[in-house]
Scaffold this motif. Structure first.
Motif, PDB file in Angstrom:
ATOM      1  N   ILE A  12      18.666 -21.558 -10.501  1.00  0.00           N
ATOM      2  CA  ILE A  12      18.054 -20.537 -11.357  1.00  0.00           C
ATOM      3  C   ILE A  12      17.793 -19.314 -10.487  1.00  0.00           C
ATOM      4  O   ILE A  12      17.011 -19.363  -9.530  1.00  0.00           O
ATOM      5  N   LEU A  13      18.463 -18.220 -10.814  1.00  0.00           N
ATOM      6  CA  LEU A  13      18.297 -16.963 -10.088  1.00  0.00           C
ATOM      7  C   LEU A  13      17.059 -16.232 -10.601  1.00  0.00           C
ATOM      8  O   LEU A  13      16.553 -16.525 -11.681  1.00  0.00           O
ATOM      9  N   VAL A  14      16.592 -15.263  -9.831  1.00  0.00           N
ATOM     10  CA  VAL A  14      15.417 -14.473 -10.204  1.00  0.00           C
ATOM     11  C   VAL A  14      15.818 -13.003 -10.216  1.00  0.00           C
ATOM     12  O   VAL A  14      16.273 -12.463  -9.202  1.00  0.00           O
ATOM     13  N   SER A  15      15.636 -12.367 -11.357  1.00  0.00           N
ATOM     14  CA  SER A  15      16.087 -10.994 -11.550  1.00  0.00           C
ATOM     15  C   SER A  15      15.459 -10.029 -10.547  1.00  0.00           C
ATOM     16  O   SER A  15      16.120  -9.113 -10.059  1.00  0.00           O
ATOM     17  N   GLU A  16      14.172 -10.227 -10.247  1.00  0.00           N
ATOM     18  CA  GLU A  16      13.473  -9.301  -9.338  1.00  0.00           C
ATOM     19  C   GLU A  16      14.020  -9.365  -7.913  1.00  0.00           C
ATOM     20  O   GLU A  16      13.786  -8.451  -7.116  1.00  0.00           O
ATOM     21  N   TYR A  17      14.705 -10.427  -7.563  1.00  0.00           N
ATOM     22  CA  TYR A  17      15.301 -10.586  -6.227  1.00  0.00           C
ATOM     23  C   TYR A  17      16.802 -10.790  -6.408  1.00  0.00           C
ATOM     24  O   TYR A  17      17.356 -11.817  -6.020  1.00  0.00           O
ATOM     25  N   PHE A  18      17.421  -9.780  -6.992  1.00  0.00           N
ATOM     26  CA  PHE A  18      18.817  -9.932  -7.403  1.00  0.00           C
ATOM     27  C   PHE A  18      19.747 -10.129  -6.214  1.00  0.00           C
ATOM     28  O   PHE A  18      20.636 -10.998  -6.253  1.00  0.00           O
ATOM     29  N   ASP A  19      19.583  -9.357  -5.165  1.00  0.00           N
ATOM     30  CA  ASP A  19      20.495  -9.467  -4.028  1.00  0.00           C
ATOM     31  C   ASP A  19      20.360 -10.826  -3.333  1.00  0.00           C
ATOM     32  O   ASP A  19      21.363 -11.446  -2.951  1.00  0.00           O
ATOM     33  N   GLN A  20      19.113 -11.285  -3.160  1.00  0.00           N
ATOM     34  CA  GLN A  20      18.918 -12.625  -2.587  1.00  0.00           C
ATOM     35  C   GLN A  20      19.528 -13.691  -3.496  1.00  0.00           C
ATOM     36  O   GLN A  20      20.105 -14.682  -3.023  1.00  0.00           O
ATOM     37  N   SER A  21      19.425 -13.459  -4.811  1.00  0.00           N
ATOM     38  CA  SER A  21      20.027 -14.391  -5.768  1.00  0.00           C
ATOM     39  C   SER A  21      21.531 -14.469  -5.589  1.00  0.00           C
ATOM     40  O   SER A  21      22.137 -15.549  -5.669  1.00  0.00           O
ATOM     41  N   MET A  22      22.155 -13.309  -5.331  1.00  0.00           N
ATOM     42  CA  MET A  22      23.606 -13.292  -5.173  1.00  0.00           C
ATOM     43  C   MET A  22      24.048 -14.043  -3.920  1.00  0.00           C
ATOM     44  O   MET A  22      25.107 -14.681  -3.910  1.00  0.00           O
ATOM     45  N   ILE A  23      23.241 -14.003  -2.881  1.00  0.00           N
ATOM     46  CA  ILE A  23      23.596 -14.738  -1.666  1.00  0.00           C
ATOM     47  C   ILE A  23      23.492 -16.241  -1.922  1.00  0.00           C
ATOM     48  O   ILE A  23      24.384 -17.010  -1.529  1.00  0.00           O
ATOM     49  N   LEU A  24      22.430 -16.674  -2.585  1.00  0.00           N
ATOM     50  CA  LEU A  24      22.310 -18.097  -2.910  1.00  0.00           C
ATOM     51  C   LEU A  24      23.458 -18.533  -3.819  1.00  0.00           C
ATOM     52  O   LEU A  24      24.019 -19.623  -3.645  1.00  0.00           O
ATOM     53  N   LEU A  25      23.816 -17.685  -4.784  1.00  0.00           N
ATOM     54  CA  LEU A  25      24.900 -18.025  -5.707  1.00  0.00           C
ATOM     55  C   LEU A  25      26.229 -18.107  -4.965  1.00  0.00           C
ATOM     56  O   LEU A  25      27.040 -19.020  -5.208  1.00  0.00           O
ATOM     57  N   ARG A  26      26.479 -17.162  -4.064  1.00  0.00           N
ATOM     58  CA  ARG A  26      27.727 -17.152  -3.292  1.00  0.00           C
ATOM     59  C   ARG A  26      27.903 -18.449  -2.515  1.00  0.00           C
ATOM     60  O   ARG A  26      28.995 -19.034  -2.502  1.00  0.00           O
ATOM     61  N   HIS A  27      26.828 -18.921  -1.894  1.00  0.00           N
ATOM     62  CA  HIS A  27      26.926 -20.150  -1.112  1.00  0.00           C
ATOM     63  C   HIS A  27      27.006 -21.381  -2.009  1.00  0.00           C
ATOM     64  O   HIS A  27      27.704 -22.345  -1.669  1.00  0.00           O
ATOM     65  N   ALA A  28      26.321 -21.342  -3.151  1.00  0.00           N
ATOM     66  CA  ALA A  28      26.384 -22.478  -4.071  1.00  0.00           C
ATOM     67  C   ALA A  28      27.776 -22.628  -4.669  1.00  0.00           C
ATOM     68  O   ALA A  28      28.255 -23.754  -4.891  1.00  0.00           O
ATOM     69  N   LEU A  29      28.449 -21.499  -4.935  1.00  0.00           N
ATOM     70  CA  LEU A  29      29.773 -21.520  -5.551  1.00  0.00           C
ATOM     71  C   LEU A  29      30.905 -21.484  -4.533  1.00  0.00           C
ATOM     72  O   LEU A  29      32.067 -21.622  -4.900  1.00  0.00           O
ATOM     73  N   CYS A  30      30.560 -21.251  -3.261  1.00  0.00           N
ATOM     74  CA  CYS A  30      31.568 -21.126  -2.195  1.00  0.00           C
ATOM     75  C   CYS A  30      32.525 -19.978  -2.501  1.00  0.00           C
ATOM     76  O   CYS A  30      33.748 -20.126  -2.456  1.00  0.00           O
TER      77      CYS A  30
END
Length: 468
Positions: free
Chosen positions: A243-261
């Protein structure tokens, strides 16, 4: 120069006489053509050397991800007013570049606001025939029906936002659509006494209370209790891996990038479907003043701190859900490593700045839709607020222009493009210029016509998903 002196110089150079004037003119023309040809050759060679490469094929794709393989089976619950349109653009780009198949709606939304039904997916042929890789258009989540469409190994994720910020955005976008908002003079007025305006029986009032809870498929009108909030949190955790958090969008994208490879460029983005925060300046001329007097005033979103607390209480189920997943979000970041996260966020932002300089006019700043020269990339306008978009730089080579266009193509136009690729012989569900937020509305835009979705397509009745 005296004539005799010039004649002596010409004889010294081996030119005994000037010759006819036409000969000199011809010589000058030949020299000019030779110079121009050389210049064009340099330009041509340069263009040929870059035509096969796009700005998004840069070798630097961020820190290595190890031996993992990129996820290509993805289910994204696109919650409302949470920067989810920007996330969907990433999925569209990733899937289009790799020729993946999307679970697209018959219209523009997957049966919303009714709970999702598998038959709302265009081309769906029943369970046991998995042929879709990515799902991400608006829906009200219904796990049983989604699992009929998506492969068993699909990666489920979504995004949440602080309910106060979400209420501000919802009030701005849906003031003319939700009866509870339409009756209130301002968001602060609504926050002071929401029960005065809110009737759970009226269509579209789901935008006015616990919208996250509603989008996740739960009963948004249920009375808040801690056990109910914990049960909802548990249900979401069972299904969604991130679950990403809109207020921390850039940090969310890094977590998503690693989760999705995924490579870094797959999660680089420009903010899409953003609304204009300040009113456009109006000319002092009588034409400008008349236009201003005829235009509808943007909604008043100002709030006191007391009103913000009232909105959190009114949206108690959303507030509890947000707090829970904000905690788990930061737990993931601490596990990832704060210093490492800071480094990768810096890389992401640097890459975004580079792409903005290459792709976008006006220094990458979003502009009003009417200022965008290319009508095919103007974002659709909804409600009383102006939705901003972008303009591409001129004279981009073909590969770079294609890559840049994917980054800024509005959601509706992108869906139409993918639909046409997947179903080339099928007629469009509705004209491309129709506004999906207005199509299928009843009288005076008060709500959808009976049995109709926002996109003008017919709905099947379905019950609210139960917690389990």
């Amino acid at each position: 120069m005296p004539f005799r002196r010039r004649a002596r110089m010409l004889r010294w150079l081996g030119c005994p006489r000037l010759g006819p004037l036409w000969l000199w003119k011809a010589l000058l023309v030949c020299v000019a053509f030779a110079f121009a040809g050389q210049l064009l050759g340099v330009i041509f060679n340069k263009s040929v050397s870059t035509a096969g490469r796009s700005i998004l094929s840069a070798p630097d794709q961020g820190p290595p991800l190890g031996s993992c393989r990129p996820h290509t089976h993805i289910m994204f619950l696109k919650t409302h007013k949470t920067a989810s349109s920007t996330v969907l653009n990433m999925l569209y780009r990733f899937g289009e570049e790799r020729g993946l198949r999307f679970a697209l709606p018959l219209g523009y939304q997957l049966g919303y606001p009714l709970p999702f039904n598998a038959h709302r997916v265009k081309g769906y042929r029943g369970p046991g025939a998995p042929e879709f890789s990515i799902m991400g258009n608006h829906m009200r989540f219904n796990r049983v029906e989604v699992e009929k469409v998506m492969p068993a190994d699909a990666f489920y994720f979504s995004i949440v936002r602080d309910p106060v910020a979400l209420a501000e955005s919802s009030f701005a976008y849906y003031k003319e659509v939700a009866p509870a908002f339409r009756k209130a003079k301002s968001l602060g007025d609504f926050a002071d006494n929401p029960h005065k305006y809110y009737d759970p029986r009226l269509r579209n009032n789901h935008y006015a209370r616990n919208l996250l809870w509603f989008d996740f498929g739960m009963d948004h009108n249920a009375n808040f209790s801690v056990p109910l909030a914990r049960l909802g949190e548990k249900m979401v955790k069972q299904v969604f891996k991130l679950i990403l958090v809109s207020e921390y969008f850039d940090q969310s994208m890094i977590l998503l990038r690693h989760a999705l490879c995924w490579p870094l460029d797959a999660v680089v983005s420009f903010s899409l479907n953003a609304r204009q925060q300040k009113p456009e300046k109006v000319s002092n001329s009588w034409v400008g003043k008349v236009a201003q007097s005829q235009a509808k005033m943007p909604p008043n979103l100002s709030l006191t701190e007391d009103q913000r607390e009232k909105l959190r209480e009114w949206n108690g189920l959303d507030w509890s859900l947000y707090q829970a997943f904000n905690r788990t979000f930061w737990e993931k970041i601490h596990k990832f490593g704060l210093a490492r996260m800071e480094q990768e966020v810096a890389l992401l932002r640097t890459r975004r700045d580079v792409l903005a300089r290459v792709c976008l006019r006006d220094g990458g700043r979003p502009v009003e839709a009417h200022r965008i020269r290319d009508k095919t990339i103007r974002p659709f306008q909804s409600g009383l607020v102006k939705i901003l978009g972008y303009e591409l730089q001129p004279r981009l080579d073909n590969a770079t222009r294609t890559a840049c266009l994917r980054l800024i193509r509005p959601e509706i136009q992108y869906k139409d493009l993918l639909d046409a690729k997947q179903f080339p012989r099928a007629a469009p569900a509705q004209p491309a210029q129709a506004d999906p937020a207005r199509a299928g509305l009843g009288e005076n835009g008060a709500g959808p016509k009976a049995g109709m979705d926002w996109d003008g397509t017919h709905l099947k009745q379905n019950k609210t998903q139960k917690l389990r």
